[in-house]
Design an enzyme around this catalytic site. Structure first.
Site: not given
Ligand code: DX5
Ligand code: ZN
Length: 223
Positions: A35, A144-147, A177-179, A199-200
């Site tokens: 991704h 917008g952000f991971g984690g 996607d997300g968390g 992601g994280s």
């Molecule tokens: C957030 C991104 C995600 C992000 C998820 O805006 O679209 O794809 O990388 O990161 P995690 O899994 O850490 O929430």
């Molecule tokens: Zn994403």
């Protein structure tokens, strides 16, 4: 619901000084796709990567590249991402006056078409375009952000989406996607997701990439 759960590491959390290795590790760990989060600093308050990184990833892995466009006017960049090697291109419903046209363009470029919706967007807005959609991407955080932590209300939307797809007898994939991590994956799958972005949960300082994927997959399968 599909019994197969597909796991896609999000390289947003990867170590970019050694992206090639991080991609090989994901492949060795049994990732199903990669991704890639594209952020423009306008649709979301962050800037990340563009076609150049997709093209580099294309050379570093044989896994399908899943490109998540968090940008305004994504229609201007579709062919660049298709040329760079995207297998799937997701656009955000919130960015478009002409979503039907844009999805048609993605298909014409030979890519799978994904439609992403933010936590505040009801899934019902998608009914008229679902025949064009290969993947619905439910954002389980504000993009917008991971984690970040999964927003619990989004679980109900996953459930509604799965019910809608059943009612319409569509084979559309349902990605979240997300968390998504060891604590939330099972709930997302139970609600109806069959594709998980991590992601994280995959790229972190606690576990190797391979172990991160294995842990996420086990959690998703309720093991
Ligand atoms: C957030 C991104 C995600 C992000 C998820 O805006 O679209 O794809 O990388 O990161 P995690 O899994 O850490 O929430
Ligand atoms: Zn994403």
């Amino acid at each position: 619901m599909s019994e197969t759960i597909h796991i896609g590491p999000s390289i947003l959390s990867a170590d970019f000084t050694r992206l090639g290795q991080q991609l090989s590790d994901a492949e060795a760990g049994g990732a199903d796709y990669i991704h890639i989060d594209v952020m423009d600093g306008r649709f979301v308050p962050n800037i990340s990567m563009g076609p150049l990184v997709v093209e580099a990833a294309r050379r570093a892995t044989t896994l399908p590249l899943d490109v998540h466009l968090m940008m305004v006017e994504p229609e201007n960049m579709l062919s660049a991402f298709a040329k760079a090697g995207a297998a799937t291109i997701h656009i955000h419903w919130e960015t478009g006056f002409h979503i039907h046209r844009t999805l048609t363009q993605i298909k014409a470029l030979g890519c799978r078409a994904g439609i992403a919706i933010n936590p505040h967007t009801p899934v019902g807005v998608l009914t008229e375009i679902l025949s064009l959609v290969d993947v619905i991407l439910i954002m389980t955080v504000n993009p917008g952000f991971g984690g970040q932590s999964l927003i619990p209300q989004t679980l109900d939307k996953i459930r509604q989406t799965r019910a809608l797809l059943r009612r319409m007898q569509l084979p559309t994939d349902l990605m979240v996607d997300g968390g998504i991590n060891e604590s939330t994956a099972a709930a997302a799958v139970e609600a109806g997701a069959n594709m998980l972005v991590g992601g994280s949960a995959v790229y972190n300082s606690q576990y190797s990439v391979q172990e991160g994927i294995a842990r996420l997959r086990n959690a998703a399968l309720g093991k």
